[in-house]
Each structure stands twice: as structure tokens, then as C-alpha cells.
Design a protein around this motif. Structure first.
Motif, short mmCIF file in Angstrom:
data_model
loop_
_atom_site.label_atom_id
_atom_site.label_comp_id
_atom_site.label_asym_id
_atom_site.label_seq_id
_atom_site.Cartn_x
_atom_site.Cartn_y
_atom_site.Cartn_z
N VAL A 54 4.17 20.18 23.81
CA VAL A 54 5.30 19.92 24.71
C VAL A 54 6.25 21.13 24.69
O VAL A 54 6.47 21.73 23.65
CB VAL A 54 6.02 18.62 24.27
CG1 VAL A 54 7.44 18.57 24.79
CG2 VAL A 54 5.22 17.41 24.74
N GLY A 55 6.76 21.48 25.87
CA GLY A 55 7.70 22.59 25.94
C GLY A 55 7.01 23.93 26.13
O GLY A 55 7.66 24.97 26.16
N LYS A 56 5.68 23.91 26.24
CA LYS A 56 4.95 25.17 26.43
C LYS A 56 4.34 25.21 27.83
O LYS A 56 3.83 24.19 28.32
CB LYS A 56 3.84 25.29 25.38
CG LYS A 56 4.38 25.20 23.95
CD LYS A 56 3.51 25.93 22.98
CE LYS A 56 4.16 26.22 21.63
NZ LYS A 56 5.24 25.33 21.18
N SER A 57 4.35 26.38 28.42
CA SER A 57 3.80 26.52 29.77
C SER A 57 2.29 26.74 29.70
O SER A 57 1.79 27.82 29.99
CB SER A 57 4.48 27.67 30.51
OG SER A 57 5.84 27.36 30.69
N VAL A 58 1.58 25.69 29.31
CA VAL A 58 0.12 25.78 29.22
C VAL A 58 -0.46 25.89 30.63
O VAL A 58 0.18 25.51 31.60
CB VAL A 58 -0.46 24.53 28.51
CG1 VAL A 58 0.06 24.42 27.09
CG2 VAL A 58 -0.15 23.26 29.30
N PRO A 59 -1.68 26.45 30.75
CA PRO A 59 -2.29 26.55 32.09
C PRO A 59 -2.54 25.17 32.70
O PRO A 59 -2.79 24.21 31.98
CB PRO A 59 -3.63 27.25 31.84
CG PRO A 59 -3.54 27.80 30.47
CD PRO A 59 -2.55 27.00 29.71
N ARG A 60 -2.48 25.12 34.01
CA ARG A 60 -2.68 23.84 34.70
C ARG A 60 -4.10 23.31 34.50
O ARG A 60 -5.05 24.08 34.53
CB ARG A 60 -2.48 24.04 36.21
CG ARG A 60 -1.10 24.40 36.64
CD ARG A 60 -1.09 24.56 38.15
NE ARG A 60 -1.38 23.28 38.77
CZ ARG A 60 -0.51 22.61 39.52
NH1 ARG A 60 0.67 23.10 39.77
NH2 ARG A 60 -0.84 21.45 40.04
N LYS A 61 -4.19 22.00 34.36
CA LYS A 61 -5.51 21.36 34.26
C LYS A 61 -6.34 21.63 35.52
O LYS A 61 -7.55 21.76 35.46
CB LYS A 61 -5.35 19.85 34.10
CG LYS A 61 -5.06 19.42 32.69
CD LYS A 61 -6.32 19.47 31.82
CE LYS A 61 -5.94 19.29 30.35
NZ LYS A 61 -6.94 19.84 29.45
N ASP A 62 -5.67 21.66 36.68
CA ASP A 62 -6.40 21.79 37.94
C ASP A 62 -6.37 23.23 38.47
O ASP A 62 -6.78 23.48 39.59
CB ASP A 62 -5.80 20.84 38.99
CG ASP A 62 -4.29 21.05 39.13
OD1 ASP A 62 -3.71 21.77 38.30
OD2 ASP A 62 -3.71 20.49 40.07
N GLY A 63 -5.89 24.15 37.65
CA GLY A 63 -5.73 25.53 38.13
C GLY A 63 -7.04 26.17 38.54
O GLY A 63 -7.18 26.68 39.65
N TRP A 64 -8.01 26.12 37.63
CA TRP A 64 -9.26 26.85 37.87
C TRP A 64 -10.01 26.30 39.09
O TRP A 64 -10.43 27.05 39.96
CB TRP A 64 -10.13 26.78 36.61
CG TRP A 64 -11.44 27.48 36.78
CD1 TRP A 64 -12.66 26.91 36.95
CD2 TRP A 64 -11.64 28.89 36.82
NE1 TRP A 64 -13.62 27.87 37.09
CE2 TRP A 64 -13.03 29.10 37.02
CE3 TRP A 64 -10.81 30.01 36.70
CZ2 TRP A 64 -13.58 30.37 37.12
CZ3 TRP A 64 -11.36 31.27 36.79
CH2 TRP A 64 -12.73 31.45 37.00
N VAL A 65 -10.15 24.98 39.17
CA VAL A 65 -10.91 24.43 40.30
C VAL A 65 -10.20 24.70 41.62
O VAL A 65 -10.85 24.85 42.65
CB VAL A 65 -11.20 22.92 40.18
CG1 VAL A 65 -12.19 22.64 39.09
CG2 VAL A 65 -9.94 22.11 40.01
N LYS A 66 -8.89 24.79 41.58
CA LYS A 66 -8.19 25.05 42.84
C LYS A 66 -8.28 26.50 43.27
O LYS A 66 -8.58 26.79 44.42
CB LYS A 66 -6.73 24.61 42.72
CG LYS A 66 -6.57 23.08 42.83
CD LYS A 66 -5.14 22.63 42.77
CE LYS A 66 -5.08 21.13 43.04
NZ LYS A 66 -3.75 20.58 42.77
N VAL A 67 -8.04 27.42 42.34
CA VAL A 67 -8.07 28.83 42.77
C VAL A 67 -9.48 29.31 43.07
O VAL A 67 -9.66 30.27 43.81
CB VAL A 67 -7.39 29.79 41.76
CG1 VAL A 67 -5.93 29.44 41.59
CG2 VAL A 67 -8.11 29.81 40.43
N THR A 68 -10.49 28.63 42.54
CA THR A 68 -11.86 29.03 42.86
C THR A 68 -12.43 28.22 44.03
O THR A 68 -13.59 28.38 44.37
CB THR A 68 -12.79 28.86 41.64
OG1 THR A 68 -12.66 27.51 41.17
CG2 THR A 68 -12.43 29.82 40.53
N GLY A 69 -11.60 27.38 44.61
CA GLY A 69 -12.04 26.66 45.81
C GLY A 69 -12.99 25.52 45.55
O GLY A 69 -13.65 25.03 46.46
N GLN A 70 -13.11 25.10 44.30
CA GLN A 70 -14.06 24.01 44.00
C GLN A 70 -13.45 22.63 44.16
O GLN A 70 -14.17 21.65 44.24
CB GLN A 70 -14.56 24.15 42.56
CG GLN A 70 -15.31 25.43 42.28
CD GLN A 70 -15.54 25.60 40.78
OE1 GLN A 70 -16.25 24.83 40.16
NE2 GLN A 70 -14.93 26.62 40.21
#
Lengths: 760, 290
Positions: free
Chosen positions: A6-22
Motif C-alpha cells: 500500500v502506498g506504492k505506485s506498483v504497475p497496473r494489473k491491466d497495463g500490459w494487456v491494454k498497451v499490447t492491444g490484447q
């Protein structure tokens, strides 16, 4: 407290699938044998439907079925029992240009569209009503025969003796401010896929709050909730524009029921920007009185909400407007009347920040002008009247965990006020505005959040919950909460899609409530799973379950960390040796009280945020063009779960309100037909229009929120519109009374002011 | 403007030479449309504002996407705006074209939209029109029966209408070099910083003689008349004059009377004056800095 995740800017769970168009969105969904649906819309703003002849269309090869409003059971739906005024499609008459009249399912989109051309509808045109002025005139055409005066909903309050209170004021300011209709402007168009599973309908697509759609849709279609299963793919933006059931949901569901085949209906941006939900336009008379020293004493406000053919979520808007006037400043005497008017335009409903954004704008505008007239400092007058922690606001709300004063003081430092005032540059301006947004306050429907934390036999974690990931990052934030509560690495958490069969459906994604409500449900479920695991670990480590600690996948005995075991081992032993699959269950709810729609009283909030903003602008005095240079925000959202996502909410929300401030307006011609329903002509701000952002979270406390968090979706940006308008007024020395503040209006105001000065 | 729908039915023709394309245009006169980038045509077709029976795609014709510089600049019919932005020669010798591209649509659109298509669509606010007018561009129109040249400032006749016959193709845009003592600039006013059309656009070319004497001046106005057009009275007010602040201000005021805006005329005339003055001052500074 030092948190692991908590309090950390971890990468988004949905980041990879969204930026790769999946990532699969509503429009990507395909099922075998799927048909395509299209909706026939009224070409008139107000017309009686005399007859519909679909026989030619039905004969077109490839057409499977055609439905009209009469194919639905005729049960009206609406936000409140007393505002049920809408049917799935128009039946007797169409009340706005673009209202759904019929729908077709065909083998492909071209055929479906061709079929629409072959449906013959005979209309008898009725006089349209487009403005509040037209609608409230005696003898005006009624949009609904049973709604006299075209009044759809009214909210009122009266605190103190208002006439006397104004007599006690040393200075009174009055303004008449108007705001325009805007659209949400999500990039992803509505797209719904309905299919049959036996006698059940499976409906999936672009829903922000599947629960809201589910209950209203089932009501209007006379179906038990258990006969409709909703599940959500990825959603491309919501901004409160994908809550209710729309014609697209009804069309897909009904066409699937009739044909027995999967049917996908996808709208165009023309349909969405021009004919689906918009924000009410408002006509606001406001009067504010103060004592000599700037102490606010009396407020009176009457606002008309022009909202089109159906009331929809308007009670939220009249409520949010009324209560939005009274928080975060202390105004002991106040009277408000909010009247929601029917017109023959597309229905208005919920839009990010709700009408609170507009209430904050009008109040901050008149407060700014009053302070200027009285020669008072802008931040001092706000400090003087700021409600403080645990104070009771005029309408009875207790300001629990409220840090508004702290945000003013922090902002003051951030913009180096009042030193900055001395460096005033011509046609540069700075504007301030604040808010104390009630995150997670109650609306309608069931009122709890629940989750299941399912630990797989290899130590993986499936988080099953009901909040919708609409781009705001809820999957990420909820996974962080789960990981922190369970003492495992963030990466271990998989977040399941929302599904009415598999998860307790979240009430909805609105009112900045997800982090607090859904977050608490997840926290409780994770704690339950941890308790079960602690019992198993205690056996293995020969310790008391109370002494078992979990941190980032390590399980150990408190004060004796050498006695440890891995998370995976505990899970494996539980499953394989003890026959104990680990399912953590949890729910969170509180007796939150009910909203009092008629008096606009704000319901209880489990996470009162606060924010003070400063916006700096420059205006080109020769063209009237505004450049928004910088936005500075000091805000309290409790413990941020993910600071980067919270900053994203400030920036995105501010851009949305900037659109309303200086760019956007849903325009129609004299027939009520939309004239700018595309992203070229409907002017939303682009990335190049964005200001520089500087924001600073003050970490206030919140005993109700998971790990002390408060909601942040709308609360952090709800003051942006007011701050932007105030900055322009400061730059040009004139208040523009009607939004959007266009270059034309600015130039006219500057020219008018200059000629006035020449005369003087 | 009609509502956005699926594309209507049409036959797609794919010539492999310009001659073949011309023959097809002649054969289907009035029923065919050329497709280059498609950023205007396909949208118009989806809105049913245009419903050609034949769409002649130029994709299969090789060698039409050139941007060739030398003494003069040649822009081919399939050259997209982004090519101008990428060309070091254009950036150096015809920077006004890069300025105009800068404001145009988005990166994605500039990678599709052609310079020639922007002219042929003939929007009153076409961003490529006024820069090419002040640069004195010549347009080669080719048909099965021959070819002719038209000056850019003679090309537009009405909103969305040009002098082109239905059997003609805009086969080449030729842009002369600016003289040593000349500069051309583009000023544009729009609501947003990207993805927006010009509310007003003004291009100017200033050529100096001795000192700050104006030897020649071209001014072209966009989005404030039925077509992009020259501002002849304002140009006349500059020729032979010393370009003092007063002369520039006066010419800018005159330019606002050259404009003929059909919507919001008072506001647009005021913007024409402001942009013309700014453009003239900037062009003057640029020449002096050469």
C-alpha cells in the motif's frame, strides 16, 4: 505505519494487456452464430408514433427479427420509485431526436443498417420543447402528460430565517450563472453482447456499474434477477456514463431472447455524443451575503436543471448540487431550490463529479467575486469560512476526518501566496476553489461490498469481487489491498472479471466509493483467508495462530522470525494434508443512512476527502484564447493506495472539467438534431491542451477506509471547474456568466470592459 | 451533415498508372471519386454526404508519393503531410509548410492525409491552402485529354469546390523557392492545440527590397470566406512601403475587410486583423534575420 505494498505506485494489473492491444472490450466480443443489432431512432424531437410497419424490412435476406417498443412488457423504470418514467424504447411517442423506436438483428451490420431504412414509421410531429424557458411557460407542451409544468423532480432546503439573515449581511452579491450540456466523451462506444444459456440471458459489454443496469433492466423486462447473468470485459472509460440500462442493453437482450442467438449491438459516437446521456444544463440564480470581515452568513440559490425527456439519475444531481453548496464552507443560513425540468432533448444523467462540480463552480465563482468586491484575500476568505474537523455543517453533516483547512494551508505554500499576488502580470490569472467531497456516500440499491479470496493449491491468489475496472485502476488498487492484508507479493494476485453469478456484485462505480467500499470487502476477505492460513501455519510452526505474521510471502512467528515457512508450503499442507482449501470470505457494510433526495441532504460518507486547487491561466487579449498553464492541488484522500493512480485521477478529472470550462458543448439545431456529435467537432481537450500539474497529497486519517484510504475518483478534481473559471475572471477582470468560456465571449468581455473604462 | 453509418456500396477500381486512372475518371465522369488518404472521402461517404458509384484508389499507382526538392519543390498527389514535416529541405526552405502541418489534425491523420487531397477537398479552412497560395504554388491538373496548370490562388471557387473538372487529377504541386529577401509564415487560431480546424488561418509572404521596403507581399486568408482567398487590398497597402509598425497595423486592418466571413463575422474579422499583423511582423523579423 510502514506498508509493504500500500502506498506504492506498483504497475497496473491491466497495463500490459491494454498497451499490447490484447485486452478484450465489448466491441471485441464474438460468439459463434452471432447476429448484429442496430437501432432505429426517432428523426423528430417530439412526435407521436402513429404506426410502425416492419414487413418490408423483415423480408430483407439476412434479417432475423425486428422489435419495437411494444415487444417490451411496458414496465417503466427509473432511479427512484417516484421517478419511473422511462420504457426501454419509445412506444406511443418519441421524446427526443434519436430515441430508440425499433431494433433489428441481422446476419451482418450492413444488412441490419439496410433493414432500418426499410422500417416505415409514421410520425405525427408535436411541438418540441428545448429550453427551461419554453418548458415552464404556462400552457407549454407537456413532455409527459402526467407531469404538469414539465417538472420532473424537485429538491429544497431552508436553514435559518433567510430574509433576516440577508438583512444582517454587510455585503450581498448576486449572480445568474448558466452551464451547458456536455457529454462524457469516453473513447469506447457502448457495445453489448447478449446470448442465451438455456432460459437465462448472459449480457456482457460496456458497463461501468453492471449492478445498476442489471436491476433496472430486469425490472423493465419483467425478468427475475436470476435469469440474467451479467459479466464485464474490459471497459474503456465510464465517467458515470455507463451506469444505467440504455437502449443498447435492452436491444441486445431482447433481440437475443427473440432469436435465441447471440446478438451484439454497438453504437457509433454519433449516437453516443448526440443521443445518449449528457450532463444537465443549468440555470442558476445565486445570492451570497457576508459580514464585513468576510464571514459568510447567508446563501440563496435557485437552479433549474434542463435534463431532457426522462429523469434518470437527476435526484442525484439535485441532491449533489444542493449539498455541494454547503460544504466545505460554513454558511449558517441557506435556502435552495433545485428543479429538474423535462424537455424534448436526450436524457441527462450522471456525469463525473455529478452536479456537485457545478455547485462548486457557482459557489466558488460568487465567493471569488464577493471577496474581490470587498477587497478580501482569496485564500483568507476561504480559511475564515472553512469547515473544520468534526464541525457540524449547516445541513447536519458531521465533518469526520476532515482536513480541508490543511489543504488550504498547504496550497498557500505551494503557490507562494500572497507573495505571488504582488507579481500580477496583465492577462495572467490565478483562480482558487475547494471541495470536501463525500466519497462513498449512499445512492440506491443494496449497500455492501463483498469479496472472495481464493487461494489455489500452488499458492496463487484469485481475487473475486464485484467492482468494475473501467480504466481508473480499481483492479490494481484492490489487488494491492488484498496483497497487503494477506502478506503476499502484489504479483501473486489475479483479479477476476465481475460476474453476477460468481461474485457479489458491487453496488456501482460512482461517488468515489470503490477504494473504500470494495477495498474494505477485499480487506476483510483477505483477513479471513489469512486467519485460516495462520491456523494451519501455527500447527506447522508450533505456535499460537495469533503470533503468525505474513509479509511478502513469508510466514513466521512474531519475535522469532527464524521459525518460518513459505506461504506456498502452508497452502500446500492445508490442501494436501488437512483437506482444507482456503477460501477467504468477507463483506463490509455500514448503516450508512439513506439519502434524503427531497431535501438534498448529503448521506453519511465513510471517507470525506478535501482539496484546494489553484489554476493559473494566460489569456491572449487579442484573440481571447485561454491557455491553462498550471494546476496546483493540495488534497487529502487519506492514505493513497497507489499514488500514481491517484495523481491520474486528478489529472484526468481536471481535463474533463477543463472541457466543460472552456471547450465543450453538446449543440443541436432548431429541430433538436445534434450538430457536433464527433470528436472533431465536439471539443474535448487534447493532451497538448493539458496544463502542468503539481499536486501534493496530505495524508489525513480515515478509520473507515482500508489502510486509512479515502476515495479519490471524483473528489480530487471536483473543484477544478471553479478554479479554472476564477482564473480566467482574474486574468481578464470580468466574470463570464455562461459556460463554456469561449474566445468569442472573452474578447467581447474585454472589449466591453475597455470601452467602459474609456467612458469612465 | 448526415449521421455516421456503415460505408455505402461502391465499386472499387485500382488503376496502376496515372493514365489508367484518368481514363477511368473520364469513363465514369460524375460517378467516380479518387481515393488518396481517405480522411475526408471515407468520412463523407459514411455520412452519405458523398455517394460515388466508383471509388478509384490510387494506391497501386507507383511513384506518386514524392516530395522532391531542387530549385522548386514538387509534391506528388499521394505525398502525405507527414512527409513534409520529415523533409529537411522543406523545413529549411519552405518552413511555412511545416508550420501548417504542425497544426493539422493529429500524427495519425498526418500520416494518412495527402497535401493534394487537402486542396481538392477545398474546405474553406484547409490548412495547406493558404501557405501554398502565398508561396505562389502551381497545380498541374491532368486528364485523359491533356493537362493544364492553375495557380493555387485560382484553384478554389466555392466551399468544397475547385476549378477541377470531374475527369481531372491533381497530378503535381509545384512550389517555387522563396527569394533570398523573403519569408513566409502561417498564423492560425483554433480552440484546441490539436485535432481542430482553424477558426481563422492567415498566411503571408513578404519580400523586401532595400531596407525594410516591401517589394512584394502575398496574404491569404483561411476560414473567413467561402474559399481560401488572397487579401488584395491588404497586399496593395504594403507594396512599395516601408514596413513600419503603423503600415503593418494598417494593412492588417485592411485585411479584415478583405475577409468575407459568413459566421461570426465581427469576431472573425478581428482575428484576421490580429493574425495578419502578427504574421507580417514575424515574416519581417525572419527576413531581417536571414
Amino acid at each position: 505505519m510502514e506498508y509493504a505494498i500500500v502506498g506504492k505506485s506498483v504497475p497496473r494489473k491491466d497495463g500490459w494487456v491494454k498497451v499490447t492491444g490484447q485486452a478484450q472490450y465489448g466491441g471485441d466480443l464474438i460468439l459463434p452464430g452471432m447476429l448484429h443489432g442496430k437501432i432505429l431512432r426517432s428523426p423528430h424531437a417530439h412526435a407521436r408514433i402513429v404506426s410502425i410497419d416492419a414487413s418490408r424490412a423483415k423480408r430483407l435476406p439476412g434479417v432475423r427479427t425486428i422489435i419495437t417498443g411494444k415487444d417490451f412488457p411496458g414496465v417503466k423504470f427509473g432511479f427512484l420509485p417516484i421517478t419511473r418514467d422511462q420504457l426501454p424504447f419509445a412506444v406511443d411517442k418519441a421524446r427526443y431526436f434519436g430515441e430508440a423506436v425499433a431494433a433489428v438483428a441481422a446476419s451482418d451490420e450492413d444488412t441490419a443498417e439496410e433493414a432500418l431504412d426499410l422500417i416505415q414509421v409514421e410520425y405525427e410531429e408535436l411541438p418540441p420543447v428545448f429550453t427551461v424557458q419554453d418548458a415552464i411557460r404556462p400552457g407549454a407542451t407537456l413532455v409527459h402528460d402526467d407531469k404538469p409544468g414539465n417538472v420532473g423532480f424537485t429538491a429544497r432546503y431552508n436553514y435559518g430565517d433567510i430574509a433576516r439573515a440577508f438583512e444582517e449581511c454587510d455585503y450581498i452579491k448576486e449572480e445568474h450563472l448558466t452551464t451547458q450540456r456536455i457529454s462524457h466523451g469516453f473513447i469506447e462506444p457502448h457495445a453489448m453482447l447478449a446470448s442465451m444459456d438455456g432460459d437465462r440471458v448472459v449480457l456482457q459489454g460496456t458497463k461501468q456499474s453492471p449492478y445498476i443496469t442489471w436491476r433496472h433492466l430486469c425490472r423493465a423486462m419483467d425478468l427475475p434477477l436470476s435469469k440474467v447473468r451479467m459479466l464485464n470485459p474490459y471497459v474503456g472509460g465510464g465517467y458515470s456514463g455507463k451506469h444505467d440500462p440504455f437502449d443498447v442493453d435492452f436491444a441486445a437482450t431482447k433481440l437475443a431472447l427473440v432469436t435465441g442467438r447471440p446478438v451484439r449491438v454497438e453504437l457509433t459516437q454519433d449516437e453516443i455524443l448526440g443521443m445518449e446521456r449528457q450532463r444537465h444544463s443549468k440555470d442558476c440564480w445565486i445570492k451570497l451575503g457576508a459580514k464585513k470581515d468576510g464571514t459568510l452568513h447567508a446563501l440563496e440559490c435557485k437552479t433549474y436543471f434542463e435534463g431532457g425527456a426522462y429523469v434518470c439519475a437527476a435526484p442525484i444531481n439535485t441532491r449533489a448540487f444542493g449539498s455541494g453548496l454547503l460544504i466545505p464552507y460554513r454558511i449558517p443560513n441557506a435556502r435552495f431550490e433545485g428543479i429538474r425540468i423535462y424537455t424534448t432533448r436526450p436524457p441527462c444523467g450522471a456525469v463525473r463529479g455529478q452536479a456537485r462540480v457545478i455547485a462548486r463552480y457557482v459557489l466558488e465563482a460568487i465567493l471569488t467575486d464577493l471577496a474581490n468586491d470587498m477587497g478580501l484575500d482569496q485564500l483568507e476568505i476561504r480559511r475564515k469560512n472553512a469547515l473544520v474537523k468534526d464541525e457540524v455543517a449547516t445541513e447536519g453533516t458531521v465533518m469526520e476526518n476532515f482536513a480541508f483547512m490543511e489543504t488550504i494551508d498547504e496550497l498557500k505554500k505551494m503557490v507562494d501566496w500572497p507573495a505571488a499576488k504582488a507579481k500580477k502580470v496583465p492577462f495572467h490569472g490565478i483562480g482558487f476553489a475547494g471541495d470536501g467531497y463525500a466519497s462513498g456516500s449512499r445512492a440506491r440499491g443494496h449497500w455492501a461490498s463483498a469479496a472472495v479470496v481464493k487461494i489455489t493449491e500452488d499458492g496463487g491468489i484469485n481475487l473475486i469481487q464485484g467492482a468494475t475496472e473501467i480504466g481508473q485502476g480499481s483492479d490494481t488498487v484492490l489487488a494491492q489491498i488484498c496483497a497487503e492484508a494477506l502478506g503476499v507479493p502484489y504479483e501473486e494476485i489475479s483479479v477476476a472479471v465481475e460476474d453476477t453469478d460468481a461474485s457479489v456484485l458491487e453496488q456501482g462505480i460512482y461517488s468515489s466509493r470503490t477504494t473504500v467500499w470494495a477495498g474494505n470487502g477485499v480487506r476483510v476477505a483477505a483477513e479471513d483467508a489469512r486467519r485460516q492460513l495462520a491456523e494451519e501455519a501455527a500447527k506447522l510452526l508450533e505456535a499460537d495462530p495469533k503470533d503468525i505474521e505474513f509479509r511478502l510471502g513469508n510466514v513466521y512467528v512474531r519475535n522469532d522470525p527464524k521459525r518460518s515457512i513459505t506461504f506456498n508450503e502452508v497452502v500446500r499442507k492445508a490442501y494436501y494434508e488437512q483437506g482444507h482449501p482456503i477460501y477467504g470470505r468477507g463483506s463490509w457494510g455500514m448503516d450508512a443512512g439513506r439519502a434524503d433526495w427531497a431535501t438534498a441532504k448529503e448521506p453519511w460518507s465513510p471517507g470525506r476527502g478535501s482539496v484546494t486547487m489553484a489554476v493559473e491561466v494566460s489569456v491572449d487579449p487579442e484573440t481571447g484564447k485561454v491557455k491553462i498553464l498550471k494546476l496546483t492541488a493540495a488534497h487529502d484522500n487519506g492514505q493513497p493506495i497507489n499514488p500514481a493512480l491517484l495523481a491520474g485521477q486528478i489529472e484526468g478529472g481536471t481535463m474533463a472539467h477543463m472541457g466543460q470550462g472552456v471547450f465543450e458543448e453538446c449543440l443541436t439545431d432548431e429541430h433538436g438534431r445534434p450538430i457536433n456529435p464527433d470528436f472533431f467537432d465536439y471539443k474535448m481537450p487534447t493532451a497538448l491542451d493539458a496544463p502542468h500539474f503539481a499536486n501534493h497529497p496530505i495524508i489525513g486519517d480515515n478509520p473507515y477506509g482500508p489502510f486509512g484510504a479515502k476515495g479519490g475518483g471524483e473528489s480530487v478534481s471536483s473543484s477544478a471547474l471553479g478554479a479554472i473559471a476564477n482564473a480566467v475572471a482574474d486574468a481578464i477582470g470580468v466574470r463570464i456568466m455562461d459556460l463554456p468560456i469561449t474566445p468569442q465571449k472573452i474578447l467581447k468581455a474585454i472589449n466591453g470592459k475597455q470601452s467602459q473604462e474609456r467612458r469612465a | 451533415m448526415g449521421m455516421m453509418r456503415r460505408l455505402p456500396r461502391f465499386d472499387y477500381l485500382a488503376p496502376t498508372t496515372l493514365q489508367e486512372a484518368c481514363a477511368m475518371l473520364q469513363q465514369h465522369q460524375g460517378q467516380a471519386k479518387l481515393l488518396a488518404g481517405g480522411t475526408d472521402l471515407l468520412v463523407n461517404m459514411k455520412r452519405r454526404d458523398e455517394t460515388p458509384q466508383y471509388v478509384i484508389g490510387l494506391k497501386q499507382v507507383s511513384g506518386l508519393d514524392y516530395v522532391r526538392d531542387g530549385d522548386t519543390l514538387h509534391i506528388g498527389p499521394l505525398a502525405v503531410l507527414h512527409q513534409l514535416e520529415l523533409s529537411p529541405a522543406v523545413r529549411q526552405k519552405w518552413p511555412i509548410l511545416v508550420e501548417a502541418c504542425d497544426h493539422f489534425g493529429s500524427t495519425q491523420i498526418r500520416n494518412l492525409a495527402t497535401v493534394a487531397g487537402n486542396l481538392c477537398s477545398a474546405s474553406p479552412s484547409a490548412d495547406m491552402a493558404t501557405p501554398l497560395i502565398v508561396l505562389g504554388a502551381r497545380l498541374k491538373l491532368k486528364s485523359a485529354s491533356g493537362e493544364r496548370q492553375v495557380a493555387a490562388d485560382q484553384f478554389f471557387v466555392a466551399p468544397f469546390k475547385t476549378v477541377m473538372r470531374e475527369d481531372e487529377i491533381l497530378a503535381d504541386i509545384e512550389v517555387p523557392a522563396l527569394s533570398e529577401r523573403a519569408a513566409a509564415v502561417y498564423e492560425r487560431h483554433s480552440l484546441r492545440e490539436a485535432m481542430d480546424h482553424a477558426l481563422v488561418g492567415v498566411s503571408v509572404m513578404v519580400q523586401l527590397g532595400r531596407g525594410t521596403t516591401c517589394q512584394d507581399a502575398h496574404i491569404a486568408l483561411g476560414a473567413c470566406a467561402p474559399t481560401p482567398r488572397r487579401a488584395p487590398k491588404a497586399e496593395a497597402a504594403l507594396r512599395g512601403k516601408q514596413l513600419t509598425a503603423e503600415v503593418i497595423a494598417e494593412a492588417a486592418k485592411t485585411a479584415s475587410t478583405d475577409a468575407d466571413p459568413r459566421t461570426d463575422p465581427e469576431y472573425k474579422r478581428q482575428i484576421v486583423e490580429v493574425l495578419t499583423r502578427r504574421a507580417l511582423n514575424r515574416a519581417l523579423t525572419e527576413v531581417q534575420g536571414k
